[in-house]
Enzyme design. Structure first.
Site, short mmCIF file in Angstrom:
data_model
loop_
_atom_site.label_atom_id
_atom_site.label_comp_id
_atom_site.label_asym_id
_atom_site.label_seq_id
_atom_site.Cartn_x
_atom_site.Cartn_y
_atom_site.Cartn_z
CE1 TYR A 155 -5.93 -3.45 9.10
CE2 TYR A 155 -5.04 -5.63 8.64
CZ TYR A 155 -5.23 -4.31 8.28
OH TYR A 155 -4.70 -3.86 7.09
CE LYS A 160 -3.99 2.99 5.29
NZ LYS A 160 -4.87 1.78 5.23
CE LYS A 172 -22.36 27.02 -24.97
NZ LYS A 172 -22.68 25.65 -25.24
CD GLU A 227 -21.57 22.37 -17.31
OE1 GLU A 227 -22.05 21.48 -18.00
OE2 GLU A 227 -20.96 23.34 -17.79
CB SER A 285 -0.91 0.00 1.23
OG SER A 285 -0.16 -0.18 2.41
CB THR A 320 -42.07 25.76 -4.67
OG1 THR A 320 -43.28 26.18 -5.30
CG2 THR A 320 -41.84 26.60 -3.42
CG HIS A 321 -43.29 22.38 -7.41
ND1 HIS A 321 -43.44 21.05 -7.10
CD2 HIS A 321 -43.93 23.07 -6.43
CE1 HIS A 321 -44.16 20.94 -5.99
NE2 HIS A 321 -44.46 22.16 -5.56
CB SER A 366 -17.48 26.05 -27.13
OG SER A 366 -17.54 25.26 -28.30
CD GLN A 402 -2.85 -2.41 2.27
OE1 GLN A 402 -2.09 -2.62 3.21
NE2 GLN A 402 -2.66 -2.95 1.08
CG ASN A 414 -3.46 -4.96 12.94
OD1 ASN A 414 -2.95 -4.81 11.83
ND2 ASN A 414 -3.83 -6.14 13.41
CG ASN A 444 -19.73 26.26 -22.17
OD1 ASN A 444 -20.84 26.72 -22.48
ND2 ASN A 444 -18.96 25.62 -23.02
N1 ARG Z 1 -1.03 -1.37 5.40
C1 ARG Z 1 -1.96 -1.86 6.35
C2 ARG Z 1 -3.26 -1.07 6.23
O1 ARG Z 1 -3.25 -0.10 5.60
C3 ARG Z 1 -1.43 -1.70 7.74
C4 ARG Z 1 -1.90 -2.74 8.70
C5 ARG Z 1 -1.41 -4.07 8.31
N2 ARG Z 1 -1.62 -5.04 9.31
C6 ARG Z 1 -1.54 -6.33 9.03
N3 ARG Z 1 -1.69 -7.14 10.01
N4 ARG Z 1 -1.31 -6.76 7.84
O2 ARG Z 1 -4.28 -1.42 6.76
#
Ligand code: ARG
Length: 461
Positions: free
Chosen positions: A316, A324, A282, A289, A22, A154-155, A276, A321, A109, A284
Site C-alpha cells: 500500500y 476514489k 433554435k 452533446e 479523505s 461509410t466515410h 437558445s 487514496q 489497507n 438544440n
Molecule cells: N484513506 C485511506 C485510503 O483511502 C485508507 C488506507 C490508509 N492506510 C494507511 N496506511 N494510511 O486509501
C-alpha cells in the site's frame, strides 16, 4: 488524539490534517465499511479472537451507527481522516473498550480494499440495470423501423441501403458487449482482501473464508501483498465505463447529426431538447452533446488512475487514496448519462420519409446494380467498372441509375433487361440483403429477438 497517535509527540499540522484526510469523499463508503466490520467482528468472535460479549456490543454499536448515518445524525471529522477511522472512533465513543478490539487482525489497507470492492460491485449491478434499460429503448425503436429504409454510410458518404432498425441494432450490440465487460469485471472483482492486514497477513488464527462468504465474495484473494495493493478492478471498471461512454458518444454524435437541418432524420422531443437564449428558432440537442462531452471526463478518470498506480512499489502507498474520486466521478457520470440517453431515444420522433429521400440520392444502389450484372454472368470486377461508368454518365446527365432507359443501360452492357428496375428499387435492395446479420427485415427480426432475450434473461434473472 489520533487513533494512531501513540508514537507521536506533536499534533498534526492543520494543513496536513486537511491534506491527508479523505473523509470528504470516502464517507460515501460508510455502508460498505460497516458491512465489512460486521463480518470481520463476527469472524473474530467465531475464531475465539474476541469474546462473544464484545462481539455483541460491537455488532449492536455498528448497526446503531449505520442507522444514525442514514438518518443524517452523524457528522464526520476530518481529524479522524477517513471513513474507517471515523466509524471506529464513533464505535469506541459509544460502546467503550469493546470498540477498541474491532481493529484486531485488520488494517485500513485491507479495509479500504474491501470497502471499494463492495461498493463497486453494487454500482456495477446498478449500471448494468441502467444499460439494460437503454437497450430496451433501442429495441423498442428498432421494432418500429425494420422496414424504414435509410442510407447506410461509410466515410459519412451514402453507401448502401439499410433499415433504421439495422442501424439502431448496431448500437444494441455495442451495449451488449458493455454489459458483458461489466459482468466480467465484476467476476474478477469479487474476491475478498479482508485478512491481508497491512500487507503481511496476521498471526491471529483468522478465517478468511468466513469473512469472504459473509460478504458475498467468491473467496479470499490469494496473496496478502497483492490484496492490499491491487486496484486493477477499479481500472478495469473505468476501462469498461470508458468504452461504454465511447459508444454513447458515437451514438450521441449521430443523434446530433440526424436532428440537424442537413439530415432531419429525427426530431427530439421537446422534453429532451433545449433552446437558445438569443436565437428564437433554435432547438438544440444539448443532452446528446453533454453525453459526448462527459465521455472525455470518464476517459480522464481512467487515465488519472492508471497514472496514479504507475510505478507504485508494493504494497500500500497513500497515493492510492487518490483512486476514489475518479472512480466515484466516473460511476456518477455514467449513471446520469444512461437514463437520460434512454429517455431521449424513447421519445424522439423518427422521420422515415426524410431517411427515404436521402436514400434516394447518392447512388446507394450502385453495388446492387453491379450485383445484377454479376448474377447475369459478368465477372464482378467488370460489372463494377461498368456501373462506375453508368454512375459517371448519370452525374453528367443529372439522372439516377433507375431513371436511365433500357437503351441507355444497354449502351454499357447488353445484359441489362426490364428486371433491372426492380433490382434497383431501394426497398428490394434492402430486403434482399438477407445474409446473416444483414439489414433484411427477417434478419433484423432475428437480431431483435436475440437481443431481447439477452436483456430479459438479465432483467428476470
Ligand atoms: N484513506 C485511506 C485510503 O483511502 C485508507 C488506507 C490508509 N492506510 C494507511 N496506511 N494510511 O486509501
Amino acid at each position: 488524539m489520533k487513533l494512531w497517535g501513540g508514537r507521536f509527540r506533536k499534533e498534526t499540522d492543520s494543513l496536513v490534517n486537511d491534506f491527508n484526510s479523505s473523509i470528504q469523499f470516502d464517507s460515501r463508503l460508510y455502508q460498505e465499511d460497516i458491512m465489512g466490520s460486521l463480518a470481520h467482528a463476527a469472524m473474530l468472535a467465531d475464531c475465539g479472537i474476541i469474546s462473544r460479549e464484545d462481539h455483541a456490543l460491537i455488532h449492536a454499536g455498528l448497526k446503531d451507527i449505520l442507522a444514525d448515518i442514514e438518518e443524517g445524525k452523524v457528522s464526520f471529522s476530518a481529524g479522524n481522516e477517513d471513513i474507517h477511522m471515523n466509524v471506529e472512533a464513533l464505535l469506541t465513543q459509544r460502546i467503550g473498550p469493546a470498540g477498541k478490539r474491532l481493529h484486531t487482525a485488520r488494517s485500513r489497507n485491507d479495509q479500504v480494499a474491501v470497502d471499494l470492492r463492495l461498493y463497486l460491485r453494487r454500482e456495477i449491478d446498478e449500471i448494468i440495470g441502467l444499460l439494460l434499460g437503454l437497450m430496451s429503448a433501442v429495441l423498442a425503436q428498432a421494432k418500429l423501423h425494420q422496414n424504414t429504409v435509410m442510407p447506410g454510410y461509410t466515410h459519412l458518404q451514402r453507401a448502401q441501403p439499410i433499415s433504421f432498425a439495422q442501424h439502431l441494432l448496431a448500437y444494441g450490440e455495442q451495449f451488449k458487449r458493455d454489459v458483458g465487460r461489466l459482468e466480467d469485471c465484476r467476476k474478477r472483482m469479487n474476491v475478498c482482501p479482508l485478512g491481508c492486514g497491512a500487507l503481511a497477513g496476521t498471526t491471529y488464527p483468522i478465517d478468511r473464508r468466513q469473512t469472504a462468504r459473509l460478504l458475498g465474495f467468491d473467496g479470499p484473494c490469494a496473496n496478502s501483498l497483492d490484496g492490499v495493493s491491487d486496484r486493477d478492478y477499479a481500472i478495469e471498471l473505468l476501462g469498461g465505463l470508458s468504452i461504454l461512454m465511447m459508444h454513447l458518444s458515437r451514438f450521441a454524435e449521430e443523434i446530433i447529426l440526424w436532428c440537424s437541418w442537413e439530415f432531419k432524420f429525427i426530431e427530439l422531443d421537446d422534453a429532451y431538447a433545449t433552446g437558445s437564449s438569443i436565437m428564437p428558432q433554435k432547438k438544440n440537442p444539448d443532452v446528446a452533446e453533454l453525453v459526448r462531452g462527459k465521455t472525455g471526463r470518464v476517459y480522464g478518470s481512467l487515465m488519472g488512475l492508471l497514472t496514479t498506480m504507475k510505478g507504485l512499489p508494493l504494497a500500500y502507498n497513500k497515493d492510492m487514496q487518490e483512486d476514489k474520486e475518479p472512480v466515484f466521478d466516473a460511476v456518477d457520470t455514467v449513471k446520469m448519462c444512461l437514463p437520460v440517453f434512454a429517455g431521449m431515444l424513447g421519445t424522439m420522433r423518427v422521420l422515415p420519409e426524410n431517411m427515404r429521400r436521402a436514400a434516394g440520392g447518392g447512388f446507394i444502389n450502385a453495388t446492387d446494380c453491379a450485383d445484377y450484372l454479376t448474377k447475369k454472368g459478368m465477372p464482378f470486377r467488370d460489372a463494377y467498372t461498368a456501373v462506375g461508368n453508368l454512375v459517371y454518365y448519370c452525374t453528367q446527365n443529372g439522372k439516377l441509375l433507375e431513371e436511365l432507359s433500357l437503351d441507355e443501360l444497354r449502351g454499357i452492357s447488353a445484359l441489362f433487361d426490364e428486371d433491372v428496375y426492380d433490382a434497383l428499387n431501394l426497398e428490394t435492395c434492402m430486403a434482399q440483403r438477407k445474409s446473416a446479420g444483414g439489414p433484411a427485415p427477417e434478419e433484423t427480426a432475428r437480431q431483435i429477438e436475440e437481443l431481447s432475450n439477452f436483456v430479459e434473461e438479465r432483467q428476470n434473472g
